[in-house]
Design an enzyme around this catalytic site. Structure first.
Site, PDB file in Angstrom:
ATOM      1  N   LYS A 188      -6.904   0.791   1.737  1.00 57.85           N
ATOM      2  CA  LYS A 188      -5.749   1.027   0.862  1.00 57.85           C
ATOM      3  C   LYS A 188      -5.884   2.366   0.146  1.00 57.85           C
ATOM      4  CE  LYS A 188      -1.997   0.172  -1.561  1.00 57.85           C
ATOM      5  NZ  LYS A 188      -2.113   0.841  -2.830  1.00 57.85           N
ATOM      6  N   GLU A 194      -0.444   8.960   1.565  1.00 53.49           N
ATOM      7  CA  GLU A 194       0.815   8.913   0.812  1.00 53.49           C
ATOM      8  C   GLU A 194       0.948  10.142  -0.085  1.00 53.49           C
ATOM      9  OE1 GLU A 194       1.413   6.683  -3.208  1.00 53.49           O
ATOM     10  OE2 GLU A 194       1.476   5.226  -1.584  1.00 53.49           O
TER      11      GLU A 194
END
Length: 308
Positions: free
Chosen positions: A171, A178
């Site tokens: 993550k 991102e």
């Protein structure tokens, strides 16, 4: 399934709502009593102490934590450790450092409690409508909660990434990617805003999201943000939770070349300029997918106004 949620902020609150809509029973605890009572009106079974939370769940109990990383998560794990027992499962759904998750796994395993680190992506919209989950920990613990996770995820949105820490590690790398993508979009908006052409930026981003190479949710969120807010009304200040700093440190340790990710983290230091169009664009995107605050400009042109 009946399970508990500790932390009813942006993510925990909407995960609870989504679960209740899918006919799961949720026992919720939040340090702010009013937030617990608010969700109780929607069907949440409230708990106003950790003892009450544990009492309202049947073994093997499953409790997921959605609080900020670091000390808050450490405290919640400690509270649950003293109240849960053999075979129960604790999951951290926040953005903790993967090494902290390995430590929590070892700490709880010594007490007979199973631990999962569950990276959760999709932002507040995903929490409400269907998220993406990346789990680390023992396979048996994962298999026990996998049906619930699949019910709360989009299709193909659940993976067992590996042993303890793996969920939060992948993550974190996801968040680093991102950051790079967000930064590229923000720089593009800056260039468009400087153009001599009179461009309809929301319409342009809508066009790009239909068949172009860069189409995707971030482009959609950029269009939405530009339609809902005037860039001139926003400050370029961007709040940074600093998790991607961990990726830069990891890359230095591994001698990995990550110029885009590193620069996207360093860019946050520049986003103290209230007039930065790129900063405003990053803020709009982070507000869109994560509910991070937007800051309005003061009338004198300085930033740091109230979040909107």
């Amino acid at each position: 399934m009946k399970f508990g949620i500790v932390g009813l902020g942006r993510m925990g609150r909407d995960i609870a709502r989504h679960a209740m809509e899918k006919s799961h029973r949720v026992v919720g605890y939040n340090r702010t009593r009013e937030r617990t009572l608010e969700l109780a009106k929607e069907g949440l079974e409230p708990a106003f102490s950790f003892d009450e939370l544990a009492q309202k769940l049947e073994p093997p109990r499953f409790v997921v934590i959605y609080v900020p990383h670091g000390k808050p998560t450490d405290e919640m794990v400690g509270e649950l450790k003293s109240r849960l027992g053999e075979g129960d499962i604790v999951a951290d759904g926040g953005n903790s450092h993967w090494k902290d998750s390995v430590r929590h796994y070892d700490e709880l395993k010594a007490a007979g409690i199973r631990f999962l680190d569950i990276g959760t992506s999709g932002g507040v919209e995903g929490a409400r409508r269907g998220a993406c989950f990346m789990a680390g920990g023992d396979r048996d613990a994962f298999e026990h909660v996998a049906p619930l996770l699949r019910d709360l995820a989009v299709d193909e949105g659940v993976i067992h990434a590996g042993p303890a820490g793996a969920g939060h590690f992948v993550k974190l790398i996801h968040n680093a990617i991102e950051f790079g993508m967000v930064q590229a979009i923000a720089e593009g908006v800056d260039l468009l805003a400087r153009s001599d052409y009179r461009l309809d930026l929301p319409a342009l981003f809508n066009n790009w999201n239909h068949g172009s190479v860069i189409r995707g949710w971030l482009v959609e969120l950029m269009e939405r943000g530009l339609r809902e807010h005037r860039l001139d009304d926003l400050s370029g200040h961007v709040d940074d939770t600093r998790e991607v700093k961990w990726v830069v440190e990891y890359a230095l340790e591994k001698e990995a070349w990550i110029p885009i990710i590193a620069q996207s983290e360093l860019a946050f230091y520049r986003y103290r300029d209230p007039d930065s169009v790129a900063g405003k664009s990053v803020a709009l995107l982070r507000h869109g997918f994560g509910g991070h605050p937007l800051h309005e400009k003061h009338g004198d042109g300085s930033g740091g106004g109230k979040p909107s």
